[in-house]
Scaffold this motif. Sequence first.
Motif, short mmCIF file in Angstrom:
data_model
loop_
_atom_site.label_atom_id
_atom_site.label_comp_id
_atom_site.label_asym_id
_atom_site.label_seq_id
_atom_site.Cartn_x
_atom_site.Cartn_y
_atom_site.Cartn_z
N THR A 120 0.82 -1.21 0.00
CA THR A 120 0.00 0.00 0.00
C THR A 120 0.86 1.27 0.00
O THR A 120 0.56 2.25 0.68
CB THR A 120 -1.00 -0.02 1.18
OG1 THR A 120 -1.95 1.06 1.01
CG2 THR A 120 -0.34 0.08 2.54
N ARG A 134 4.93 -1.74 9.86
CA ARG A 134 3.95 -0.73 9.45
C ARG A 134 2.53 -1.22 9.71
O ARG A 134 2.08 -2.21 9.14
CB ARG A 134 4.11 -0.40 7.97
CG ARG A 134 5.39 0.32 7.61
CD ARG A 134 5.40 0.65 6.12
NE ARG A 134 4.31 1.53 5.77
CZ ARG A 134 3.61 1.45 4.65
NH1 ARG A 134 3.88 0.48 3.76
NH2 ARG A 134 2.64 2.29 4.40
N GLU A 135 1.82 -0.49 10.54
CA GLU A 135 0.45 -0.88 10.89
C GLU A 135 -0.46 -0.88 9.67
O GLU A 135 -1.35 -1.73 9.56
CB GLU A 135 -0.10 0.06 11.95
CG GLU A 135 -1.42 -0.40 12.55
CD GLU A 135 -1.82 0.36 13.79
OE1 GLU A 135 -2.89 0.04 14.35
OE2 GLU A 135 -1.07 1.28 14.19
N ALA A 136 -0.23 0.04 8.72
CA ALA A 136 -1.07 0.11 7.52
C ALA A 136 -1.02 -1.18 6.72
O ALA A 136 -2.03 -1.60 6.12
CB ALA A 136 -0.63 1.29 6.65
N GLU A 137 0.13 -1.84 6.71
CA GLU A 137 0.25 -3.09 5.96
C GLU A 137 -0.52 -4.22 6.64
O GLU A 137 -1.18 -5.02 5.96
CB GLU A 137 1.73 -3.45 5.82
CG GLU A 137 2.49 -2.44 4.97
CD GLU A 137 3.98 -2.71 4.90
OE1 GLU A 137 4.56 -2.61 3.80
OE2 GLU A 137 4.59 -3.02 5.94
N PHE A 138 -0.45 -4.26 7.95
CA PHE A 138 -1.20 -5.28 8.68
C PHE A 138 -2.69 -5.03 8.55
O PHE A 138 -3.49 -5.97 8.39
CB PHE A 138 -0.75 -5.31 10.14
CG PHE A 138 0.57 -5.98 10.35
CD1 PHE A 138 0.64 -7.28 10.83
CD2 PHE A 138 1.77 -5.33 10.04
CE1 PHE A 138 1.86 -7.92 11.01
CE2 PHE A 138 2.99 -5.96 10.21
CZ PHE A 138 3.04 -7.26 10.69
N ASP A 139 -3.11 -3.77 8.61
CA ASP A 139 -4.52 -3.44 8.44
C ASP A 139 -5.02 -3.86 7.06
O ASP A 139 -6.16 -4.34 6.92
CB ASP A 139 -4.74 -1.93 8.61
CG ASP A 139 -4.58 -1.47 10.05
OD1 ASP A 139 -4.58 -2.33 10.95
OD2 ASP A 139 -4.44 -0.26 10.27
N MET A 140 -4.19 -3.70 6.06
CA MET A 140 -4.56 -4.06 4.69
C MET A 140 -4.95 -5.53 4.59
O MET A 140 -5.89 -5.90 3.87
CB MET A 140 -3.41 -3.75 3.74
CG MET A 140 -3.66 -4.12 2.28
SD MET A 140 -2.22 -3.67 1.26
CE MET A 140 -2.76 -4.31 -0.34
N GLY A 183 -5.88 -7.36 7.23
CA GLY A 183 -6.76 -7.74 8.32
C GLY A 183 -6.08 -8.52 9.42
O GLY A 183 -6.68 -9.40 10.04
N ASP A 202 -3.79 -8.31 13.01
CA ASP A 202 -3.44 -7.47 14.15
C ASP A 202 -1.92 -7.38 14.26
O ASP A 202 -1.22 -8.40 14.28
CB ASP A 202 -4.02 -8.07 15.43
CG ASP A 202 -3.89 -7.14 16.64
OD1 ASP A 202 -2.91 -6.38 16.70
OD2 ASP A 202 -4.77 -7.19 17.51
N LEU A 203 -1.40 -6.17 14.32
CA LEU A 203 0.05 -5.98 14.44
C LEU A 203 0.61 -6.70 15.66
O LEU A 203 1.76 -7.18 15.64
CB LEU A 203 0.37 -4.48 14.52
CG LEU A 203 1.84 -4.07 14.51
CD1 LEU A 203 2.48 -4.41 13.17
CD2 LEU A 203 1.99 -2.57 14.79
N SER A 259 5.91 4.15 13.26
CA SER A 259 5.91 2.83 13.90
C SER A 259 6.32 2.94 15.36
O SER A 259 6.65 4.01 15.86
CB SER A 259 6.87 1.90 13.17
OG SER A 259 8.22 2.25 13.46
#
Length: 330
Positions: free
Chosen positions: A49, A112-118, A120, A122-123, A251
Amino acid sequence: MPRLRLSFDLRRPEFTKAKASELAASMLDICGWADTAGFDLVYFGEHHTSPDGYLPSPLVAAAAVAGRTSRMKLRPILLTPLYHPLRLAEDLAVLDVVSGGRVSPVFAAGYREAEFDMFGIDLGERRARLIEAVEVCRKAWTGEPFEFRGRTVTVTPTPDQVPGPPIIMGGTAEVSARRAAHLGDDFDPGNPIVWPAYRDECLKLGRDPGPWIPRGPTFLYVTRDPAAAWNEIGPNLLHAGNTYARWIAQSAQGSSQWYPPIQSVEELKAGGAYRIVTPDECLAIAEELGPEGHLVLRPLFGGTEPDKAWASLELFAAEVLPHLDVKTGI
């Protein structure tokens, strides 16, 4: 003289004129050249992303390069918690088969939290998912049935390497360095400051990986006119460096000595991590690294145009390589 290596992430900022397909084609051509010139390994980064198109599929890129090379090791840097462990074991096994046993992946936890969110995920699960992936791959590559999340599975094919590709652990913190000593076959940290912790933990386990092997600059470009080259590719380097700095700042790490925020090309130039040098200066860097050092070239870094990447590589080949003791295998 040092070992020669390549690294690619295929990012393409808005101001890069070359198409994504042109950057990819250049990567393949460069790897084909480097394979016969004595380079021993090529890295492939992974991020998701990212507006600049940072490579999200290092295994696909590595497979493409495998078809254009016969010697170089392939080292995809994998954000391991984002993969289903069985599919990861399969894909790495196939890559090892098609490359003739040249895979040595880096298993990284990601940050990167955005990658984990992408995806689904949990970081907070990254540590457990990383450990599970290592354990699953080792069992899967035996070709024997094993228990996975309450059911019996068998993964085929088995890798070309026996008992499987060496699993290189990534990481930038002391805790990840010490964990790497227990999980991996080797450690390829994003920050050499944590190597002593890794070595200390290895010694407790009865083995010594040795001291940190020195590496060259973050970016190295060879030219007869460094001032002109800074004007031409400085914006690309500034983009790449600040992208990492922004991600790290967002991060839990908060900051990194390797990628601090940079305000200008002049500041980047003064920092010393990015070097644009003459052939003689490049030779001096190689001599300082010594025979065990790693000189990593990132020809397309920050979306550097292919013609500029090749200009540096051709000068490197003409005026630096002949003075290096590199065994090409041809």
